[in-house]
Design a protein around this motif. Structure first.
Motif, PDB file in Angstrom:
ATOM      1  N   GLY A 107     -19.156 -10.595 -53.333  1.00  0.00           N
ATOM      2  CA  GLY A 107     -19.322 -10.228 -52.158  1.00  0.00           C
ATOM      3  C   GLY A 107     -20.044 -11.301 -51.145  1.00  0.00           C
ATOM      4  N   GLN A 108     -20.805 -11.683 -51.760  1.00  0.00           N
ATOM      5  CA  GLN A 108     -21.920 -12.937 -51.224  1.00  0.00           C
ATOM      6  C   GLN A 108     -20.681 -14.145 -51.103  1.00  0.00           C
ATOM      7  N   SER A 109     -20.100 -14.516 -51.804  1.00  0.00           N
ATOM      8  CA  SER A 109     -19.407 -15.737 -51.874  1.00  0.00           C
ATOM      9  C   SER A 109     -17.961 -15.528 -51.298  1.00  0.00           C
ATOM     10  N   HIS A 110     -17.560 -14.194 -51.261  1.00  0.00           N
ATOM     11  CA  HIS A 110     -15.860 -14.013 -50.899  1.00  0.00           C
ATOM     12  C   HIS A 110     -16.307 -12.799 -50.039  1.00  0.00           C
ATOM     13  N   PRO A 111     -16.917 -12.854 -48.887  1.00  0.00           N
ATOM     14  CA  PRO A 111     -17.338 -11.424 -48.205  1.00  0.00           C
ATOM     15  C   PRO A 111     -15.928 -10.827 -47.898  1.00  0.00           C
ATOM     16  N   ARG A 112     -14.754 -11.268 -47.525  1.00  0.00           N
ATOM     17  CA  ARG A 112     -13.564 -10.709 -46.865  1.00  0.00           C
ATOM     18  C   ARG A 112     -12.750 -10.402 -48.104  1.00  0.00           C
ATOM     19  N   ASP A 113     -12.926 -10.696 -49.344  1.00  0.00           N
ATOM     20  CA  ASP A 113     -11.865 -10.414 -50.415  1.00  0.00           C
ATOM     21  C   ASP A 113     -12.574  -9.242 -51.143  1.00  0.00           C
ATOM     22  N   GLY A 114     -12.247  -8.008 -50.728  1.00  0.00           N
ATOM     23  CA  GLY A 114     -12.494  -6.736 -51.350  1.00  0.00           C
ATOM     24  C   GLY A 114     -11.807  -6.861 -52.719  1.00  0.00           C
ATOM     25  N   LYS A 115     -10.657  -7.087 -52.747  1.00  0.00           N
ATOM     26  CA  LYS A 115      -9.711  -7.103 -54.234  1.00  0.00           C
ATOM     27  C   LYS A 115     -10.628  -7.713 -55.256  1.00  0.00           C
ATOM     28  N   LEU A 116     -10.987  -9.043 -54.901  1.00  0.00           N
ATOM     29  CA  LEU A 116     -11.786  -9.794 -55.689  1.00  0.00           C
ATOM     30  C   LEU A 116     -13.212  -9.091 -56.090  1.00  0.00           C
ATOM     31  N   ALA A 117     -13.859  -8.397 -55.148  1.00  0.00           N
ATOM     32  CA  ALA A 117     -15.051  -7.808 -55.391  1.00  0.00           C
ATOM     33  C   ALA A 117     -14.964  -6.570 -56.482  1.00  0.00           C
ATOM     34  N   ASP A 118     -13.703  -6.026 -56.246  1.00  0.00           N
ATOM     35  CA  ASP A 118     -13.319  -4.713 -57.090  1.00  0.00           C
ATOM     36  C   ASP A 118     -13.277  -5.292 -58.560  1.00  0.00           C
ATOM     37  N   GLN A 119     -12.469  -6.678 -58.633  1.00  0.00           N
ATOM     38  CA  GLN A 119     -12.268  -7.181 -59.791  1.00  0.00           C
ATOM     39  C   GLN A 119     -13.598  -7.706 -60.634  1.00  0.00           C
ATOM     40  N   ALA A 120     -14.391  -8.010 -59.541  1.00  0.00           N
ATOM     41  CA  ALA A 120     -15.730  -8.387 -60.218  1.00  0.00           C
ATOM     42  C   ALA A 120     -16.298  -7.226 -60.862  1.00  0.00           C
ATOM     43  N   PHE A 121     -16.638  -5.976 -60.465  1.00  0.00           N
ATOM     44  CA  PHE A 121     -17.093  -5.149 -61.099  1.00  0.00           C
ATOM     45  C   PHE A 121     -16.580  -4.616 -62.269  1.00  0.00           C
ATOM     46  N   ILE A 122     -15.168  -4.557 -62.405  1.00  0.00           N
ATOM     47  CA  ILE A 122     -14.470  -4.393 -63.399  1.00  0.00           C
ATOM     48  C   ILE A 122     -14.801  -5.444 -64.729  1.00  0.00           C
ATOM     49  N   THR A 123     -14.897  -6.735 -64.315  1.00  0.00           N
ATOM     50  CA  THR A 123     -15.094  -7.701 -65.059  1.00  0.00           C
ATOM     51  C   THR A 123     -16.470  -7.520 -65.903  1.00  0.00           C
ATOM     52  N   GLY A 124     -17.746  -7.386 -65.146  1.00  0.00           N
ATOM     53  CA  GLY A 124     -18.995  -7.133 -65.397  1.00  0.00           C
ATOM     54  C   GLY A 124     -18.815  -6.046 -66.476  1.00  0.00           C
ATOM     55  N   ILE A 125     -18.191  -4.769 -66.102  1.00  0.00           N
ATOM     56  CA  ILE A 125     -18.404  -3.812 -67.224  1.00  0.00           C
ATOM     57  C   ILE A 125     -17.774  -4.035 -68.329  1.00  0.00           C
ATOM     58  N   MET A 126     -16.145  -4.792 -68.216  1.00  0.00           N
ATOM     59  CA  MET A 126     -15.665  -4.961 -69.450  1.00  0.00           C
ATOM     60  C   MET A 126     -16.128  -6.126 -70.513  1.00  0.00           C
ATOM     61  N   SER A 127     -17.191  -7.050 -69.719  1.00  0.00           N
ATOM     62  CA  SER A 127     -17.922  -7.767 -70.779  1.00  0.00           C
ATOM     63  C   SER A 127     -18.731  -7.157 -71.568  1.00  0.00           C
ATOM     64  N   MET A 128     -19.104  -5.734 -71.518  1.00  0.00           N
ATOM     65  CA  MET A 128     -19.890  -5.065 -72.262  1.00  0.00           C
ATOM     66  C   MET A 128     -19.072  -4.516 -73.552  1.00  0.00           C
ATOM     67  N   MET A 129     -17.656  -4.237 -73.276  1.00  0.00           N
ATOM     68  CA  MET A 129     -17.188  -3.516 -74.047  1.00  0.00           C
ATOM     69  C   MET A 129     -16.977  -3.955 -75.707  1.00  0.00           C
ATOM     70  N   PRO A 130     -17.002  -5.250 -76.332  1.00  0.00           N
ATOM     71  CA  PRO A 130     -17.466  -5.374 -77.269  1.00  0.00           C
ATOM     72  C   PRO A 130     -18.426  -4.824 -78.023  1.00  0.00           C
ATOM     73  N   ALA A 131     -19.763  -5.026 -77.446  1.00  0.00           N
ATOM     74  CA  ALA A 131     -20.762  -4.063 -77.722  1.00  0.00           C
ATOM     75  C   ALA A 131     -20.722  -2.542 -77.916  1.00  0.00           C
ATOM     76  N   ALA A 132     -19.877  -2.294 -76.949  1.00  0.00           N
ATOM     77  CA  ALA A 132     -19.589  -0.693 -76.897  1.00  0.00           C
ATOM     78  C   ALA A 132     -18.963  -0.106 -77.934  1.00  0.00           C
ATOM     79  N   LEU A 133     -17.644  -0.907 -78.246  1.00  0.00           N
ATOM     80  CA  LEU A 133     -16.596  -0.492 -79.073  1.00  0.00           C
ATOM     81  C   LEU A 133     -16.676  -1.146 -80.586  1.00  0.00           C
ATOM     82  N   GLY A 134     -17.178  -2.090 -80.596  1.00  0.00           N
ATOM     83  CA  GLY A 134     -17.525  -2.887 -81.751  1.00  0.00           C
ATOM     84  C   GLY A 134     -16.274  -3.550 -82.200  1.00  0.00           C
ATOM     85  N   LEU A 135     -15.393  -3.835 -81.252  1.00  0.00           N
ATOM     86  CA  LEU A 135     -14.183  -4.633 -81.414  1.00  0.00           C
ATOM     87  C   LEU A 135     -14.124  -5.883 -80.537  1.00  0.00           C
TER      88      LEU A 135
END
Length: 241
Positions: A134-162
């Motif tokens: 949001g700081q670097s691309h303040p007008r790109d709402g879709k990219l910000a949404d993708q960023a949140f999903i990316t952050g959460i998904m980066s923890m999935m291997p630890a959560a699922l053990g896969l």
């Protein structure tokens, strides 16, 4: 951590919990498989009625969804009792993120970052990713949404053990998110790599990545500010739940 647990400690936090214990080919539980099916419906072009039908098969999930939508934060003039209306009000992106957090939650429990170190790391990383983009691309709402999903998904291997490649086979994600998670490609990938260095107290790595993002208004001060704001956000989300 195991020694502390045995002698009575009940609250834990830290980067240790983000380290995955990978077991290739591990079978997911029925509840995890159901959540993945709903995540795929929410992230695709499925009709709301199909998502509603899937949630109806999970009574606890339906109750929690209605509770979230009827919270004060949504500012509704009257309570929502329709699952279809609740899904519409929450939005596909928010629903997808919420379901992904649920995927990291022990069976039979609700996601509470104040009690789960892994959830805390996932929510914090998702929020920081969102804020930095949001700081670097303040007008790109879709990219910000993708960023949140990316952050959460980066923890999935630890959560699922896969391993991540097996998770990709089961959860539908946008190509930009998959590339960021698999090879740190693109703006999302570089931002994720930056946060991973930041989490590991790798100052030199942070400086290298900040140098690669030289066209973007990000620096060490921005990282610290985003961390403080994200911590407030995570703590605020858990108060009163």
């Amino acid at each position: 951590m195991e020694r502390c647990k045995k002698i009575g400690f009940r609250l834990f936090q830290g980067h240790f919990f983000a380290h995955p214990e990978i077991v290739s080919g591990r079978r997911l539980s029925a509840s995890q498989a159901g959540l993945i099916q709903l995540i795929n419906l929410a992230s695709g072009d499925s009709e709301t009625v199909r998502i509603e039908e899937g949630i109806k098969h999970e009574p606890a999930l339906a109750i929690n969804l209605l509770r979230i939508v009827n919270s004060v934060g949504h500012g509704l003039s009257r309570r929502t009792t329709s699952l279809r209306h609740a899904i519409t009000l929450l939005g596909r992106r928010q629903l997808q993120g919420w379901l992904q957090l649920l995927l990291m939650t022990p069976a039979g429990k609700t996601p509470d970052a104040s009690r789960s170190p892994l959830l805390q790391v996932a929510a914090l990383r998702g929020r920081m990713m969102e804020m930095l983009i949001g700081q670097s691309h303040p007008r790109d709402g879709k990219l910000a949404d993708q960023a949140f999903i990316t952050g959460i998904m980066s923890m999935m291997p630890a959560a699922l053990g896969l391993p991540m490649n097996e998770i990709f086979e089961q959860i539908t994600l946008e190509p930009e998110v998959m590339e960021a998670l698999s090879s740190h490609a693109g703006m999302l990938g570089k931002t994720l790599a930056l946060l991973e260095c930041f989490d590991a107290d790798d100052g030199q790595g942070c400086d290298v990545l900040l140098g690669q993002l030289h066209n973007v208004d990000l620096d060490r001060g921005t990282l610290n500010t985003c961390l403080m704001d994200s911590l407030r956000w995570v703590n605020g989300n858990t108060e009163g739940d």
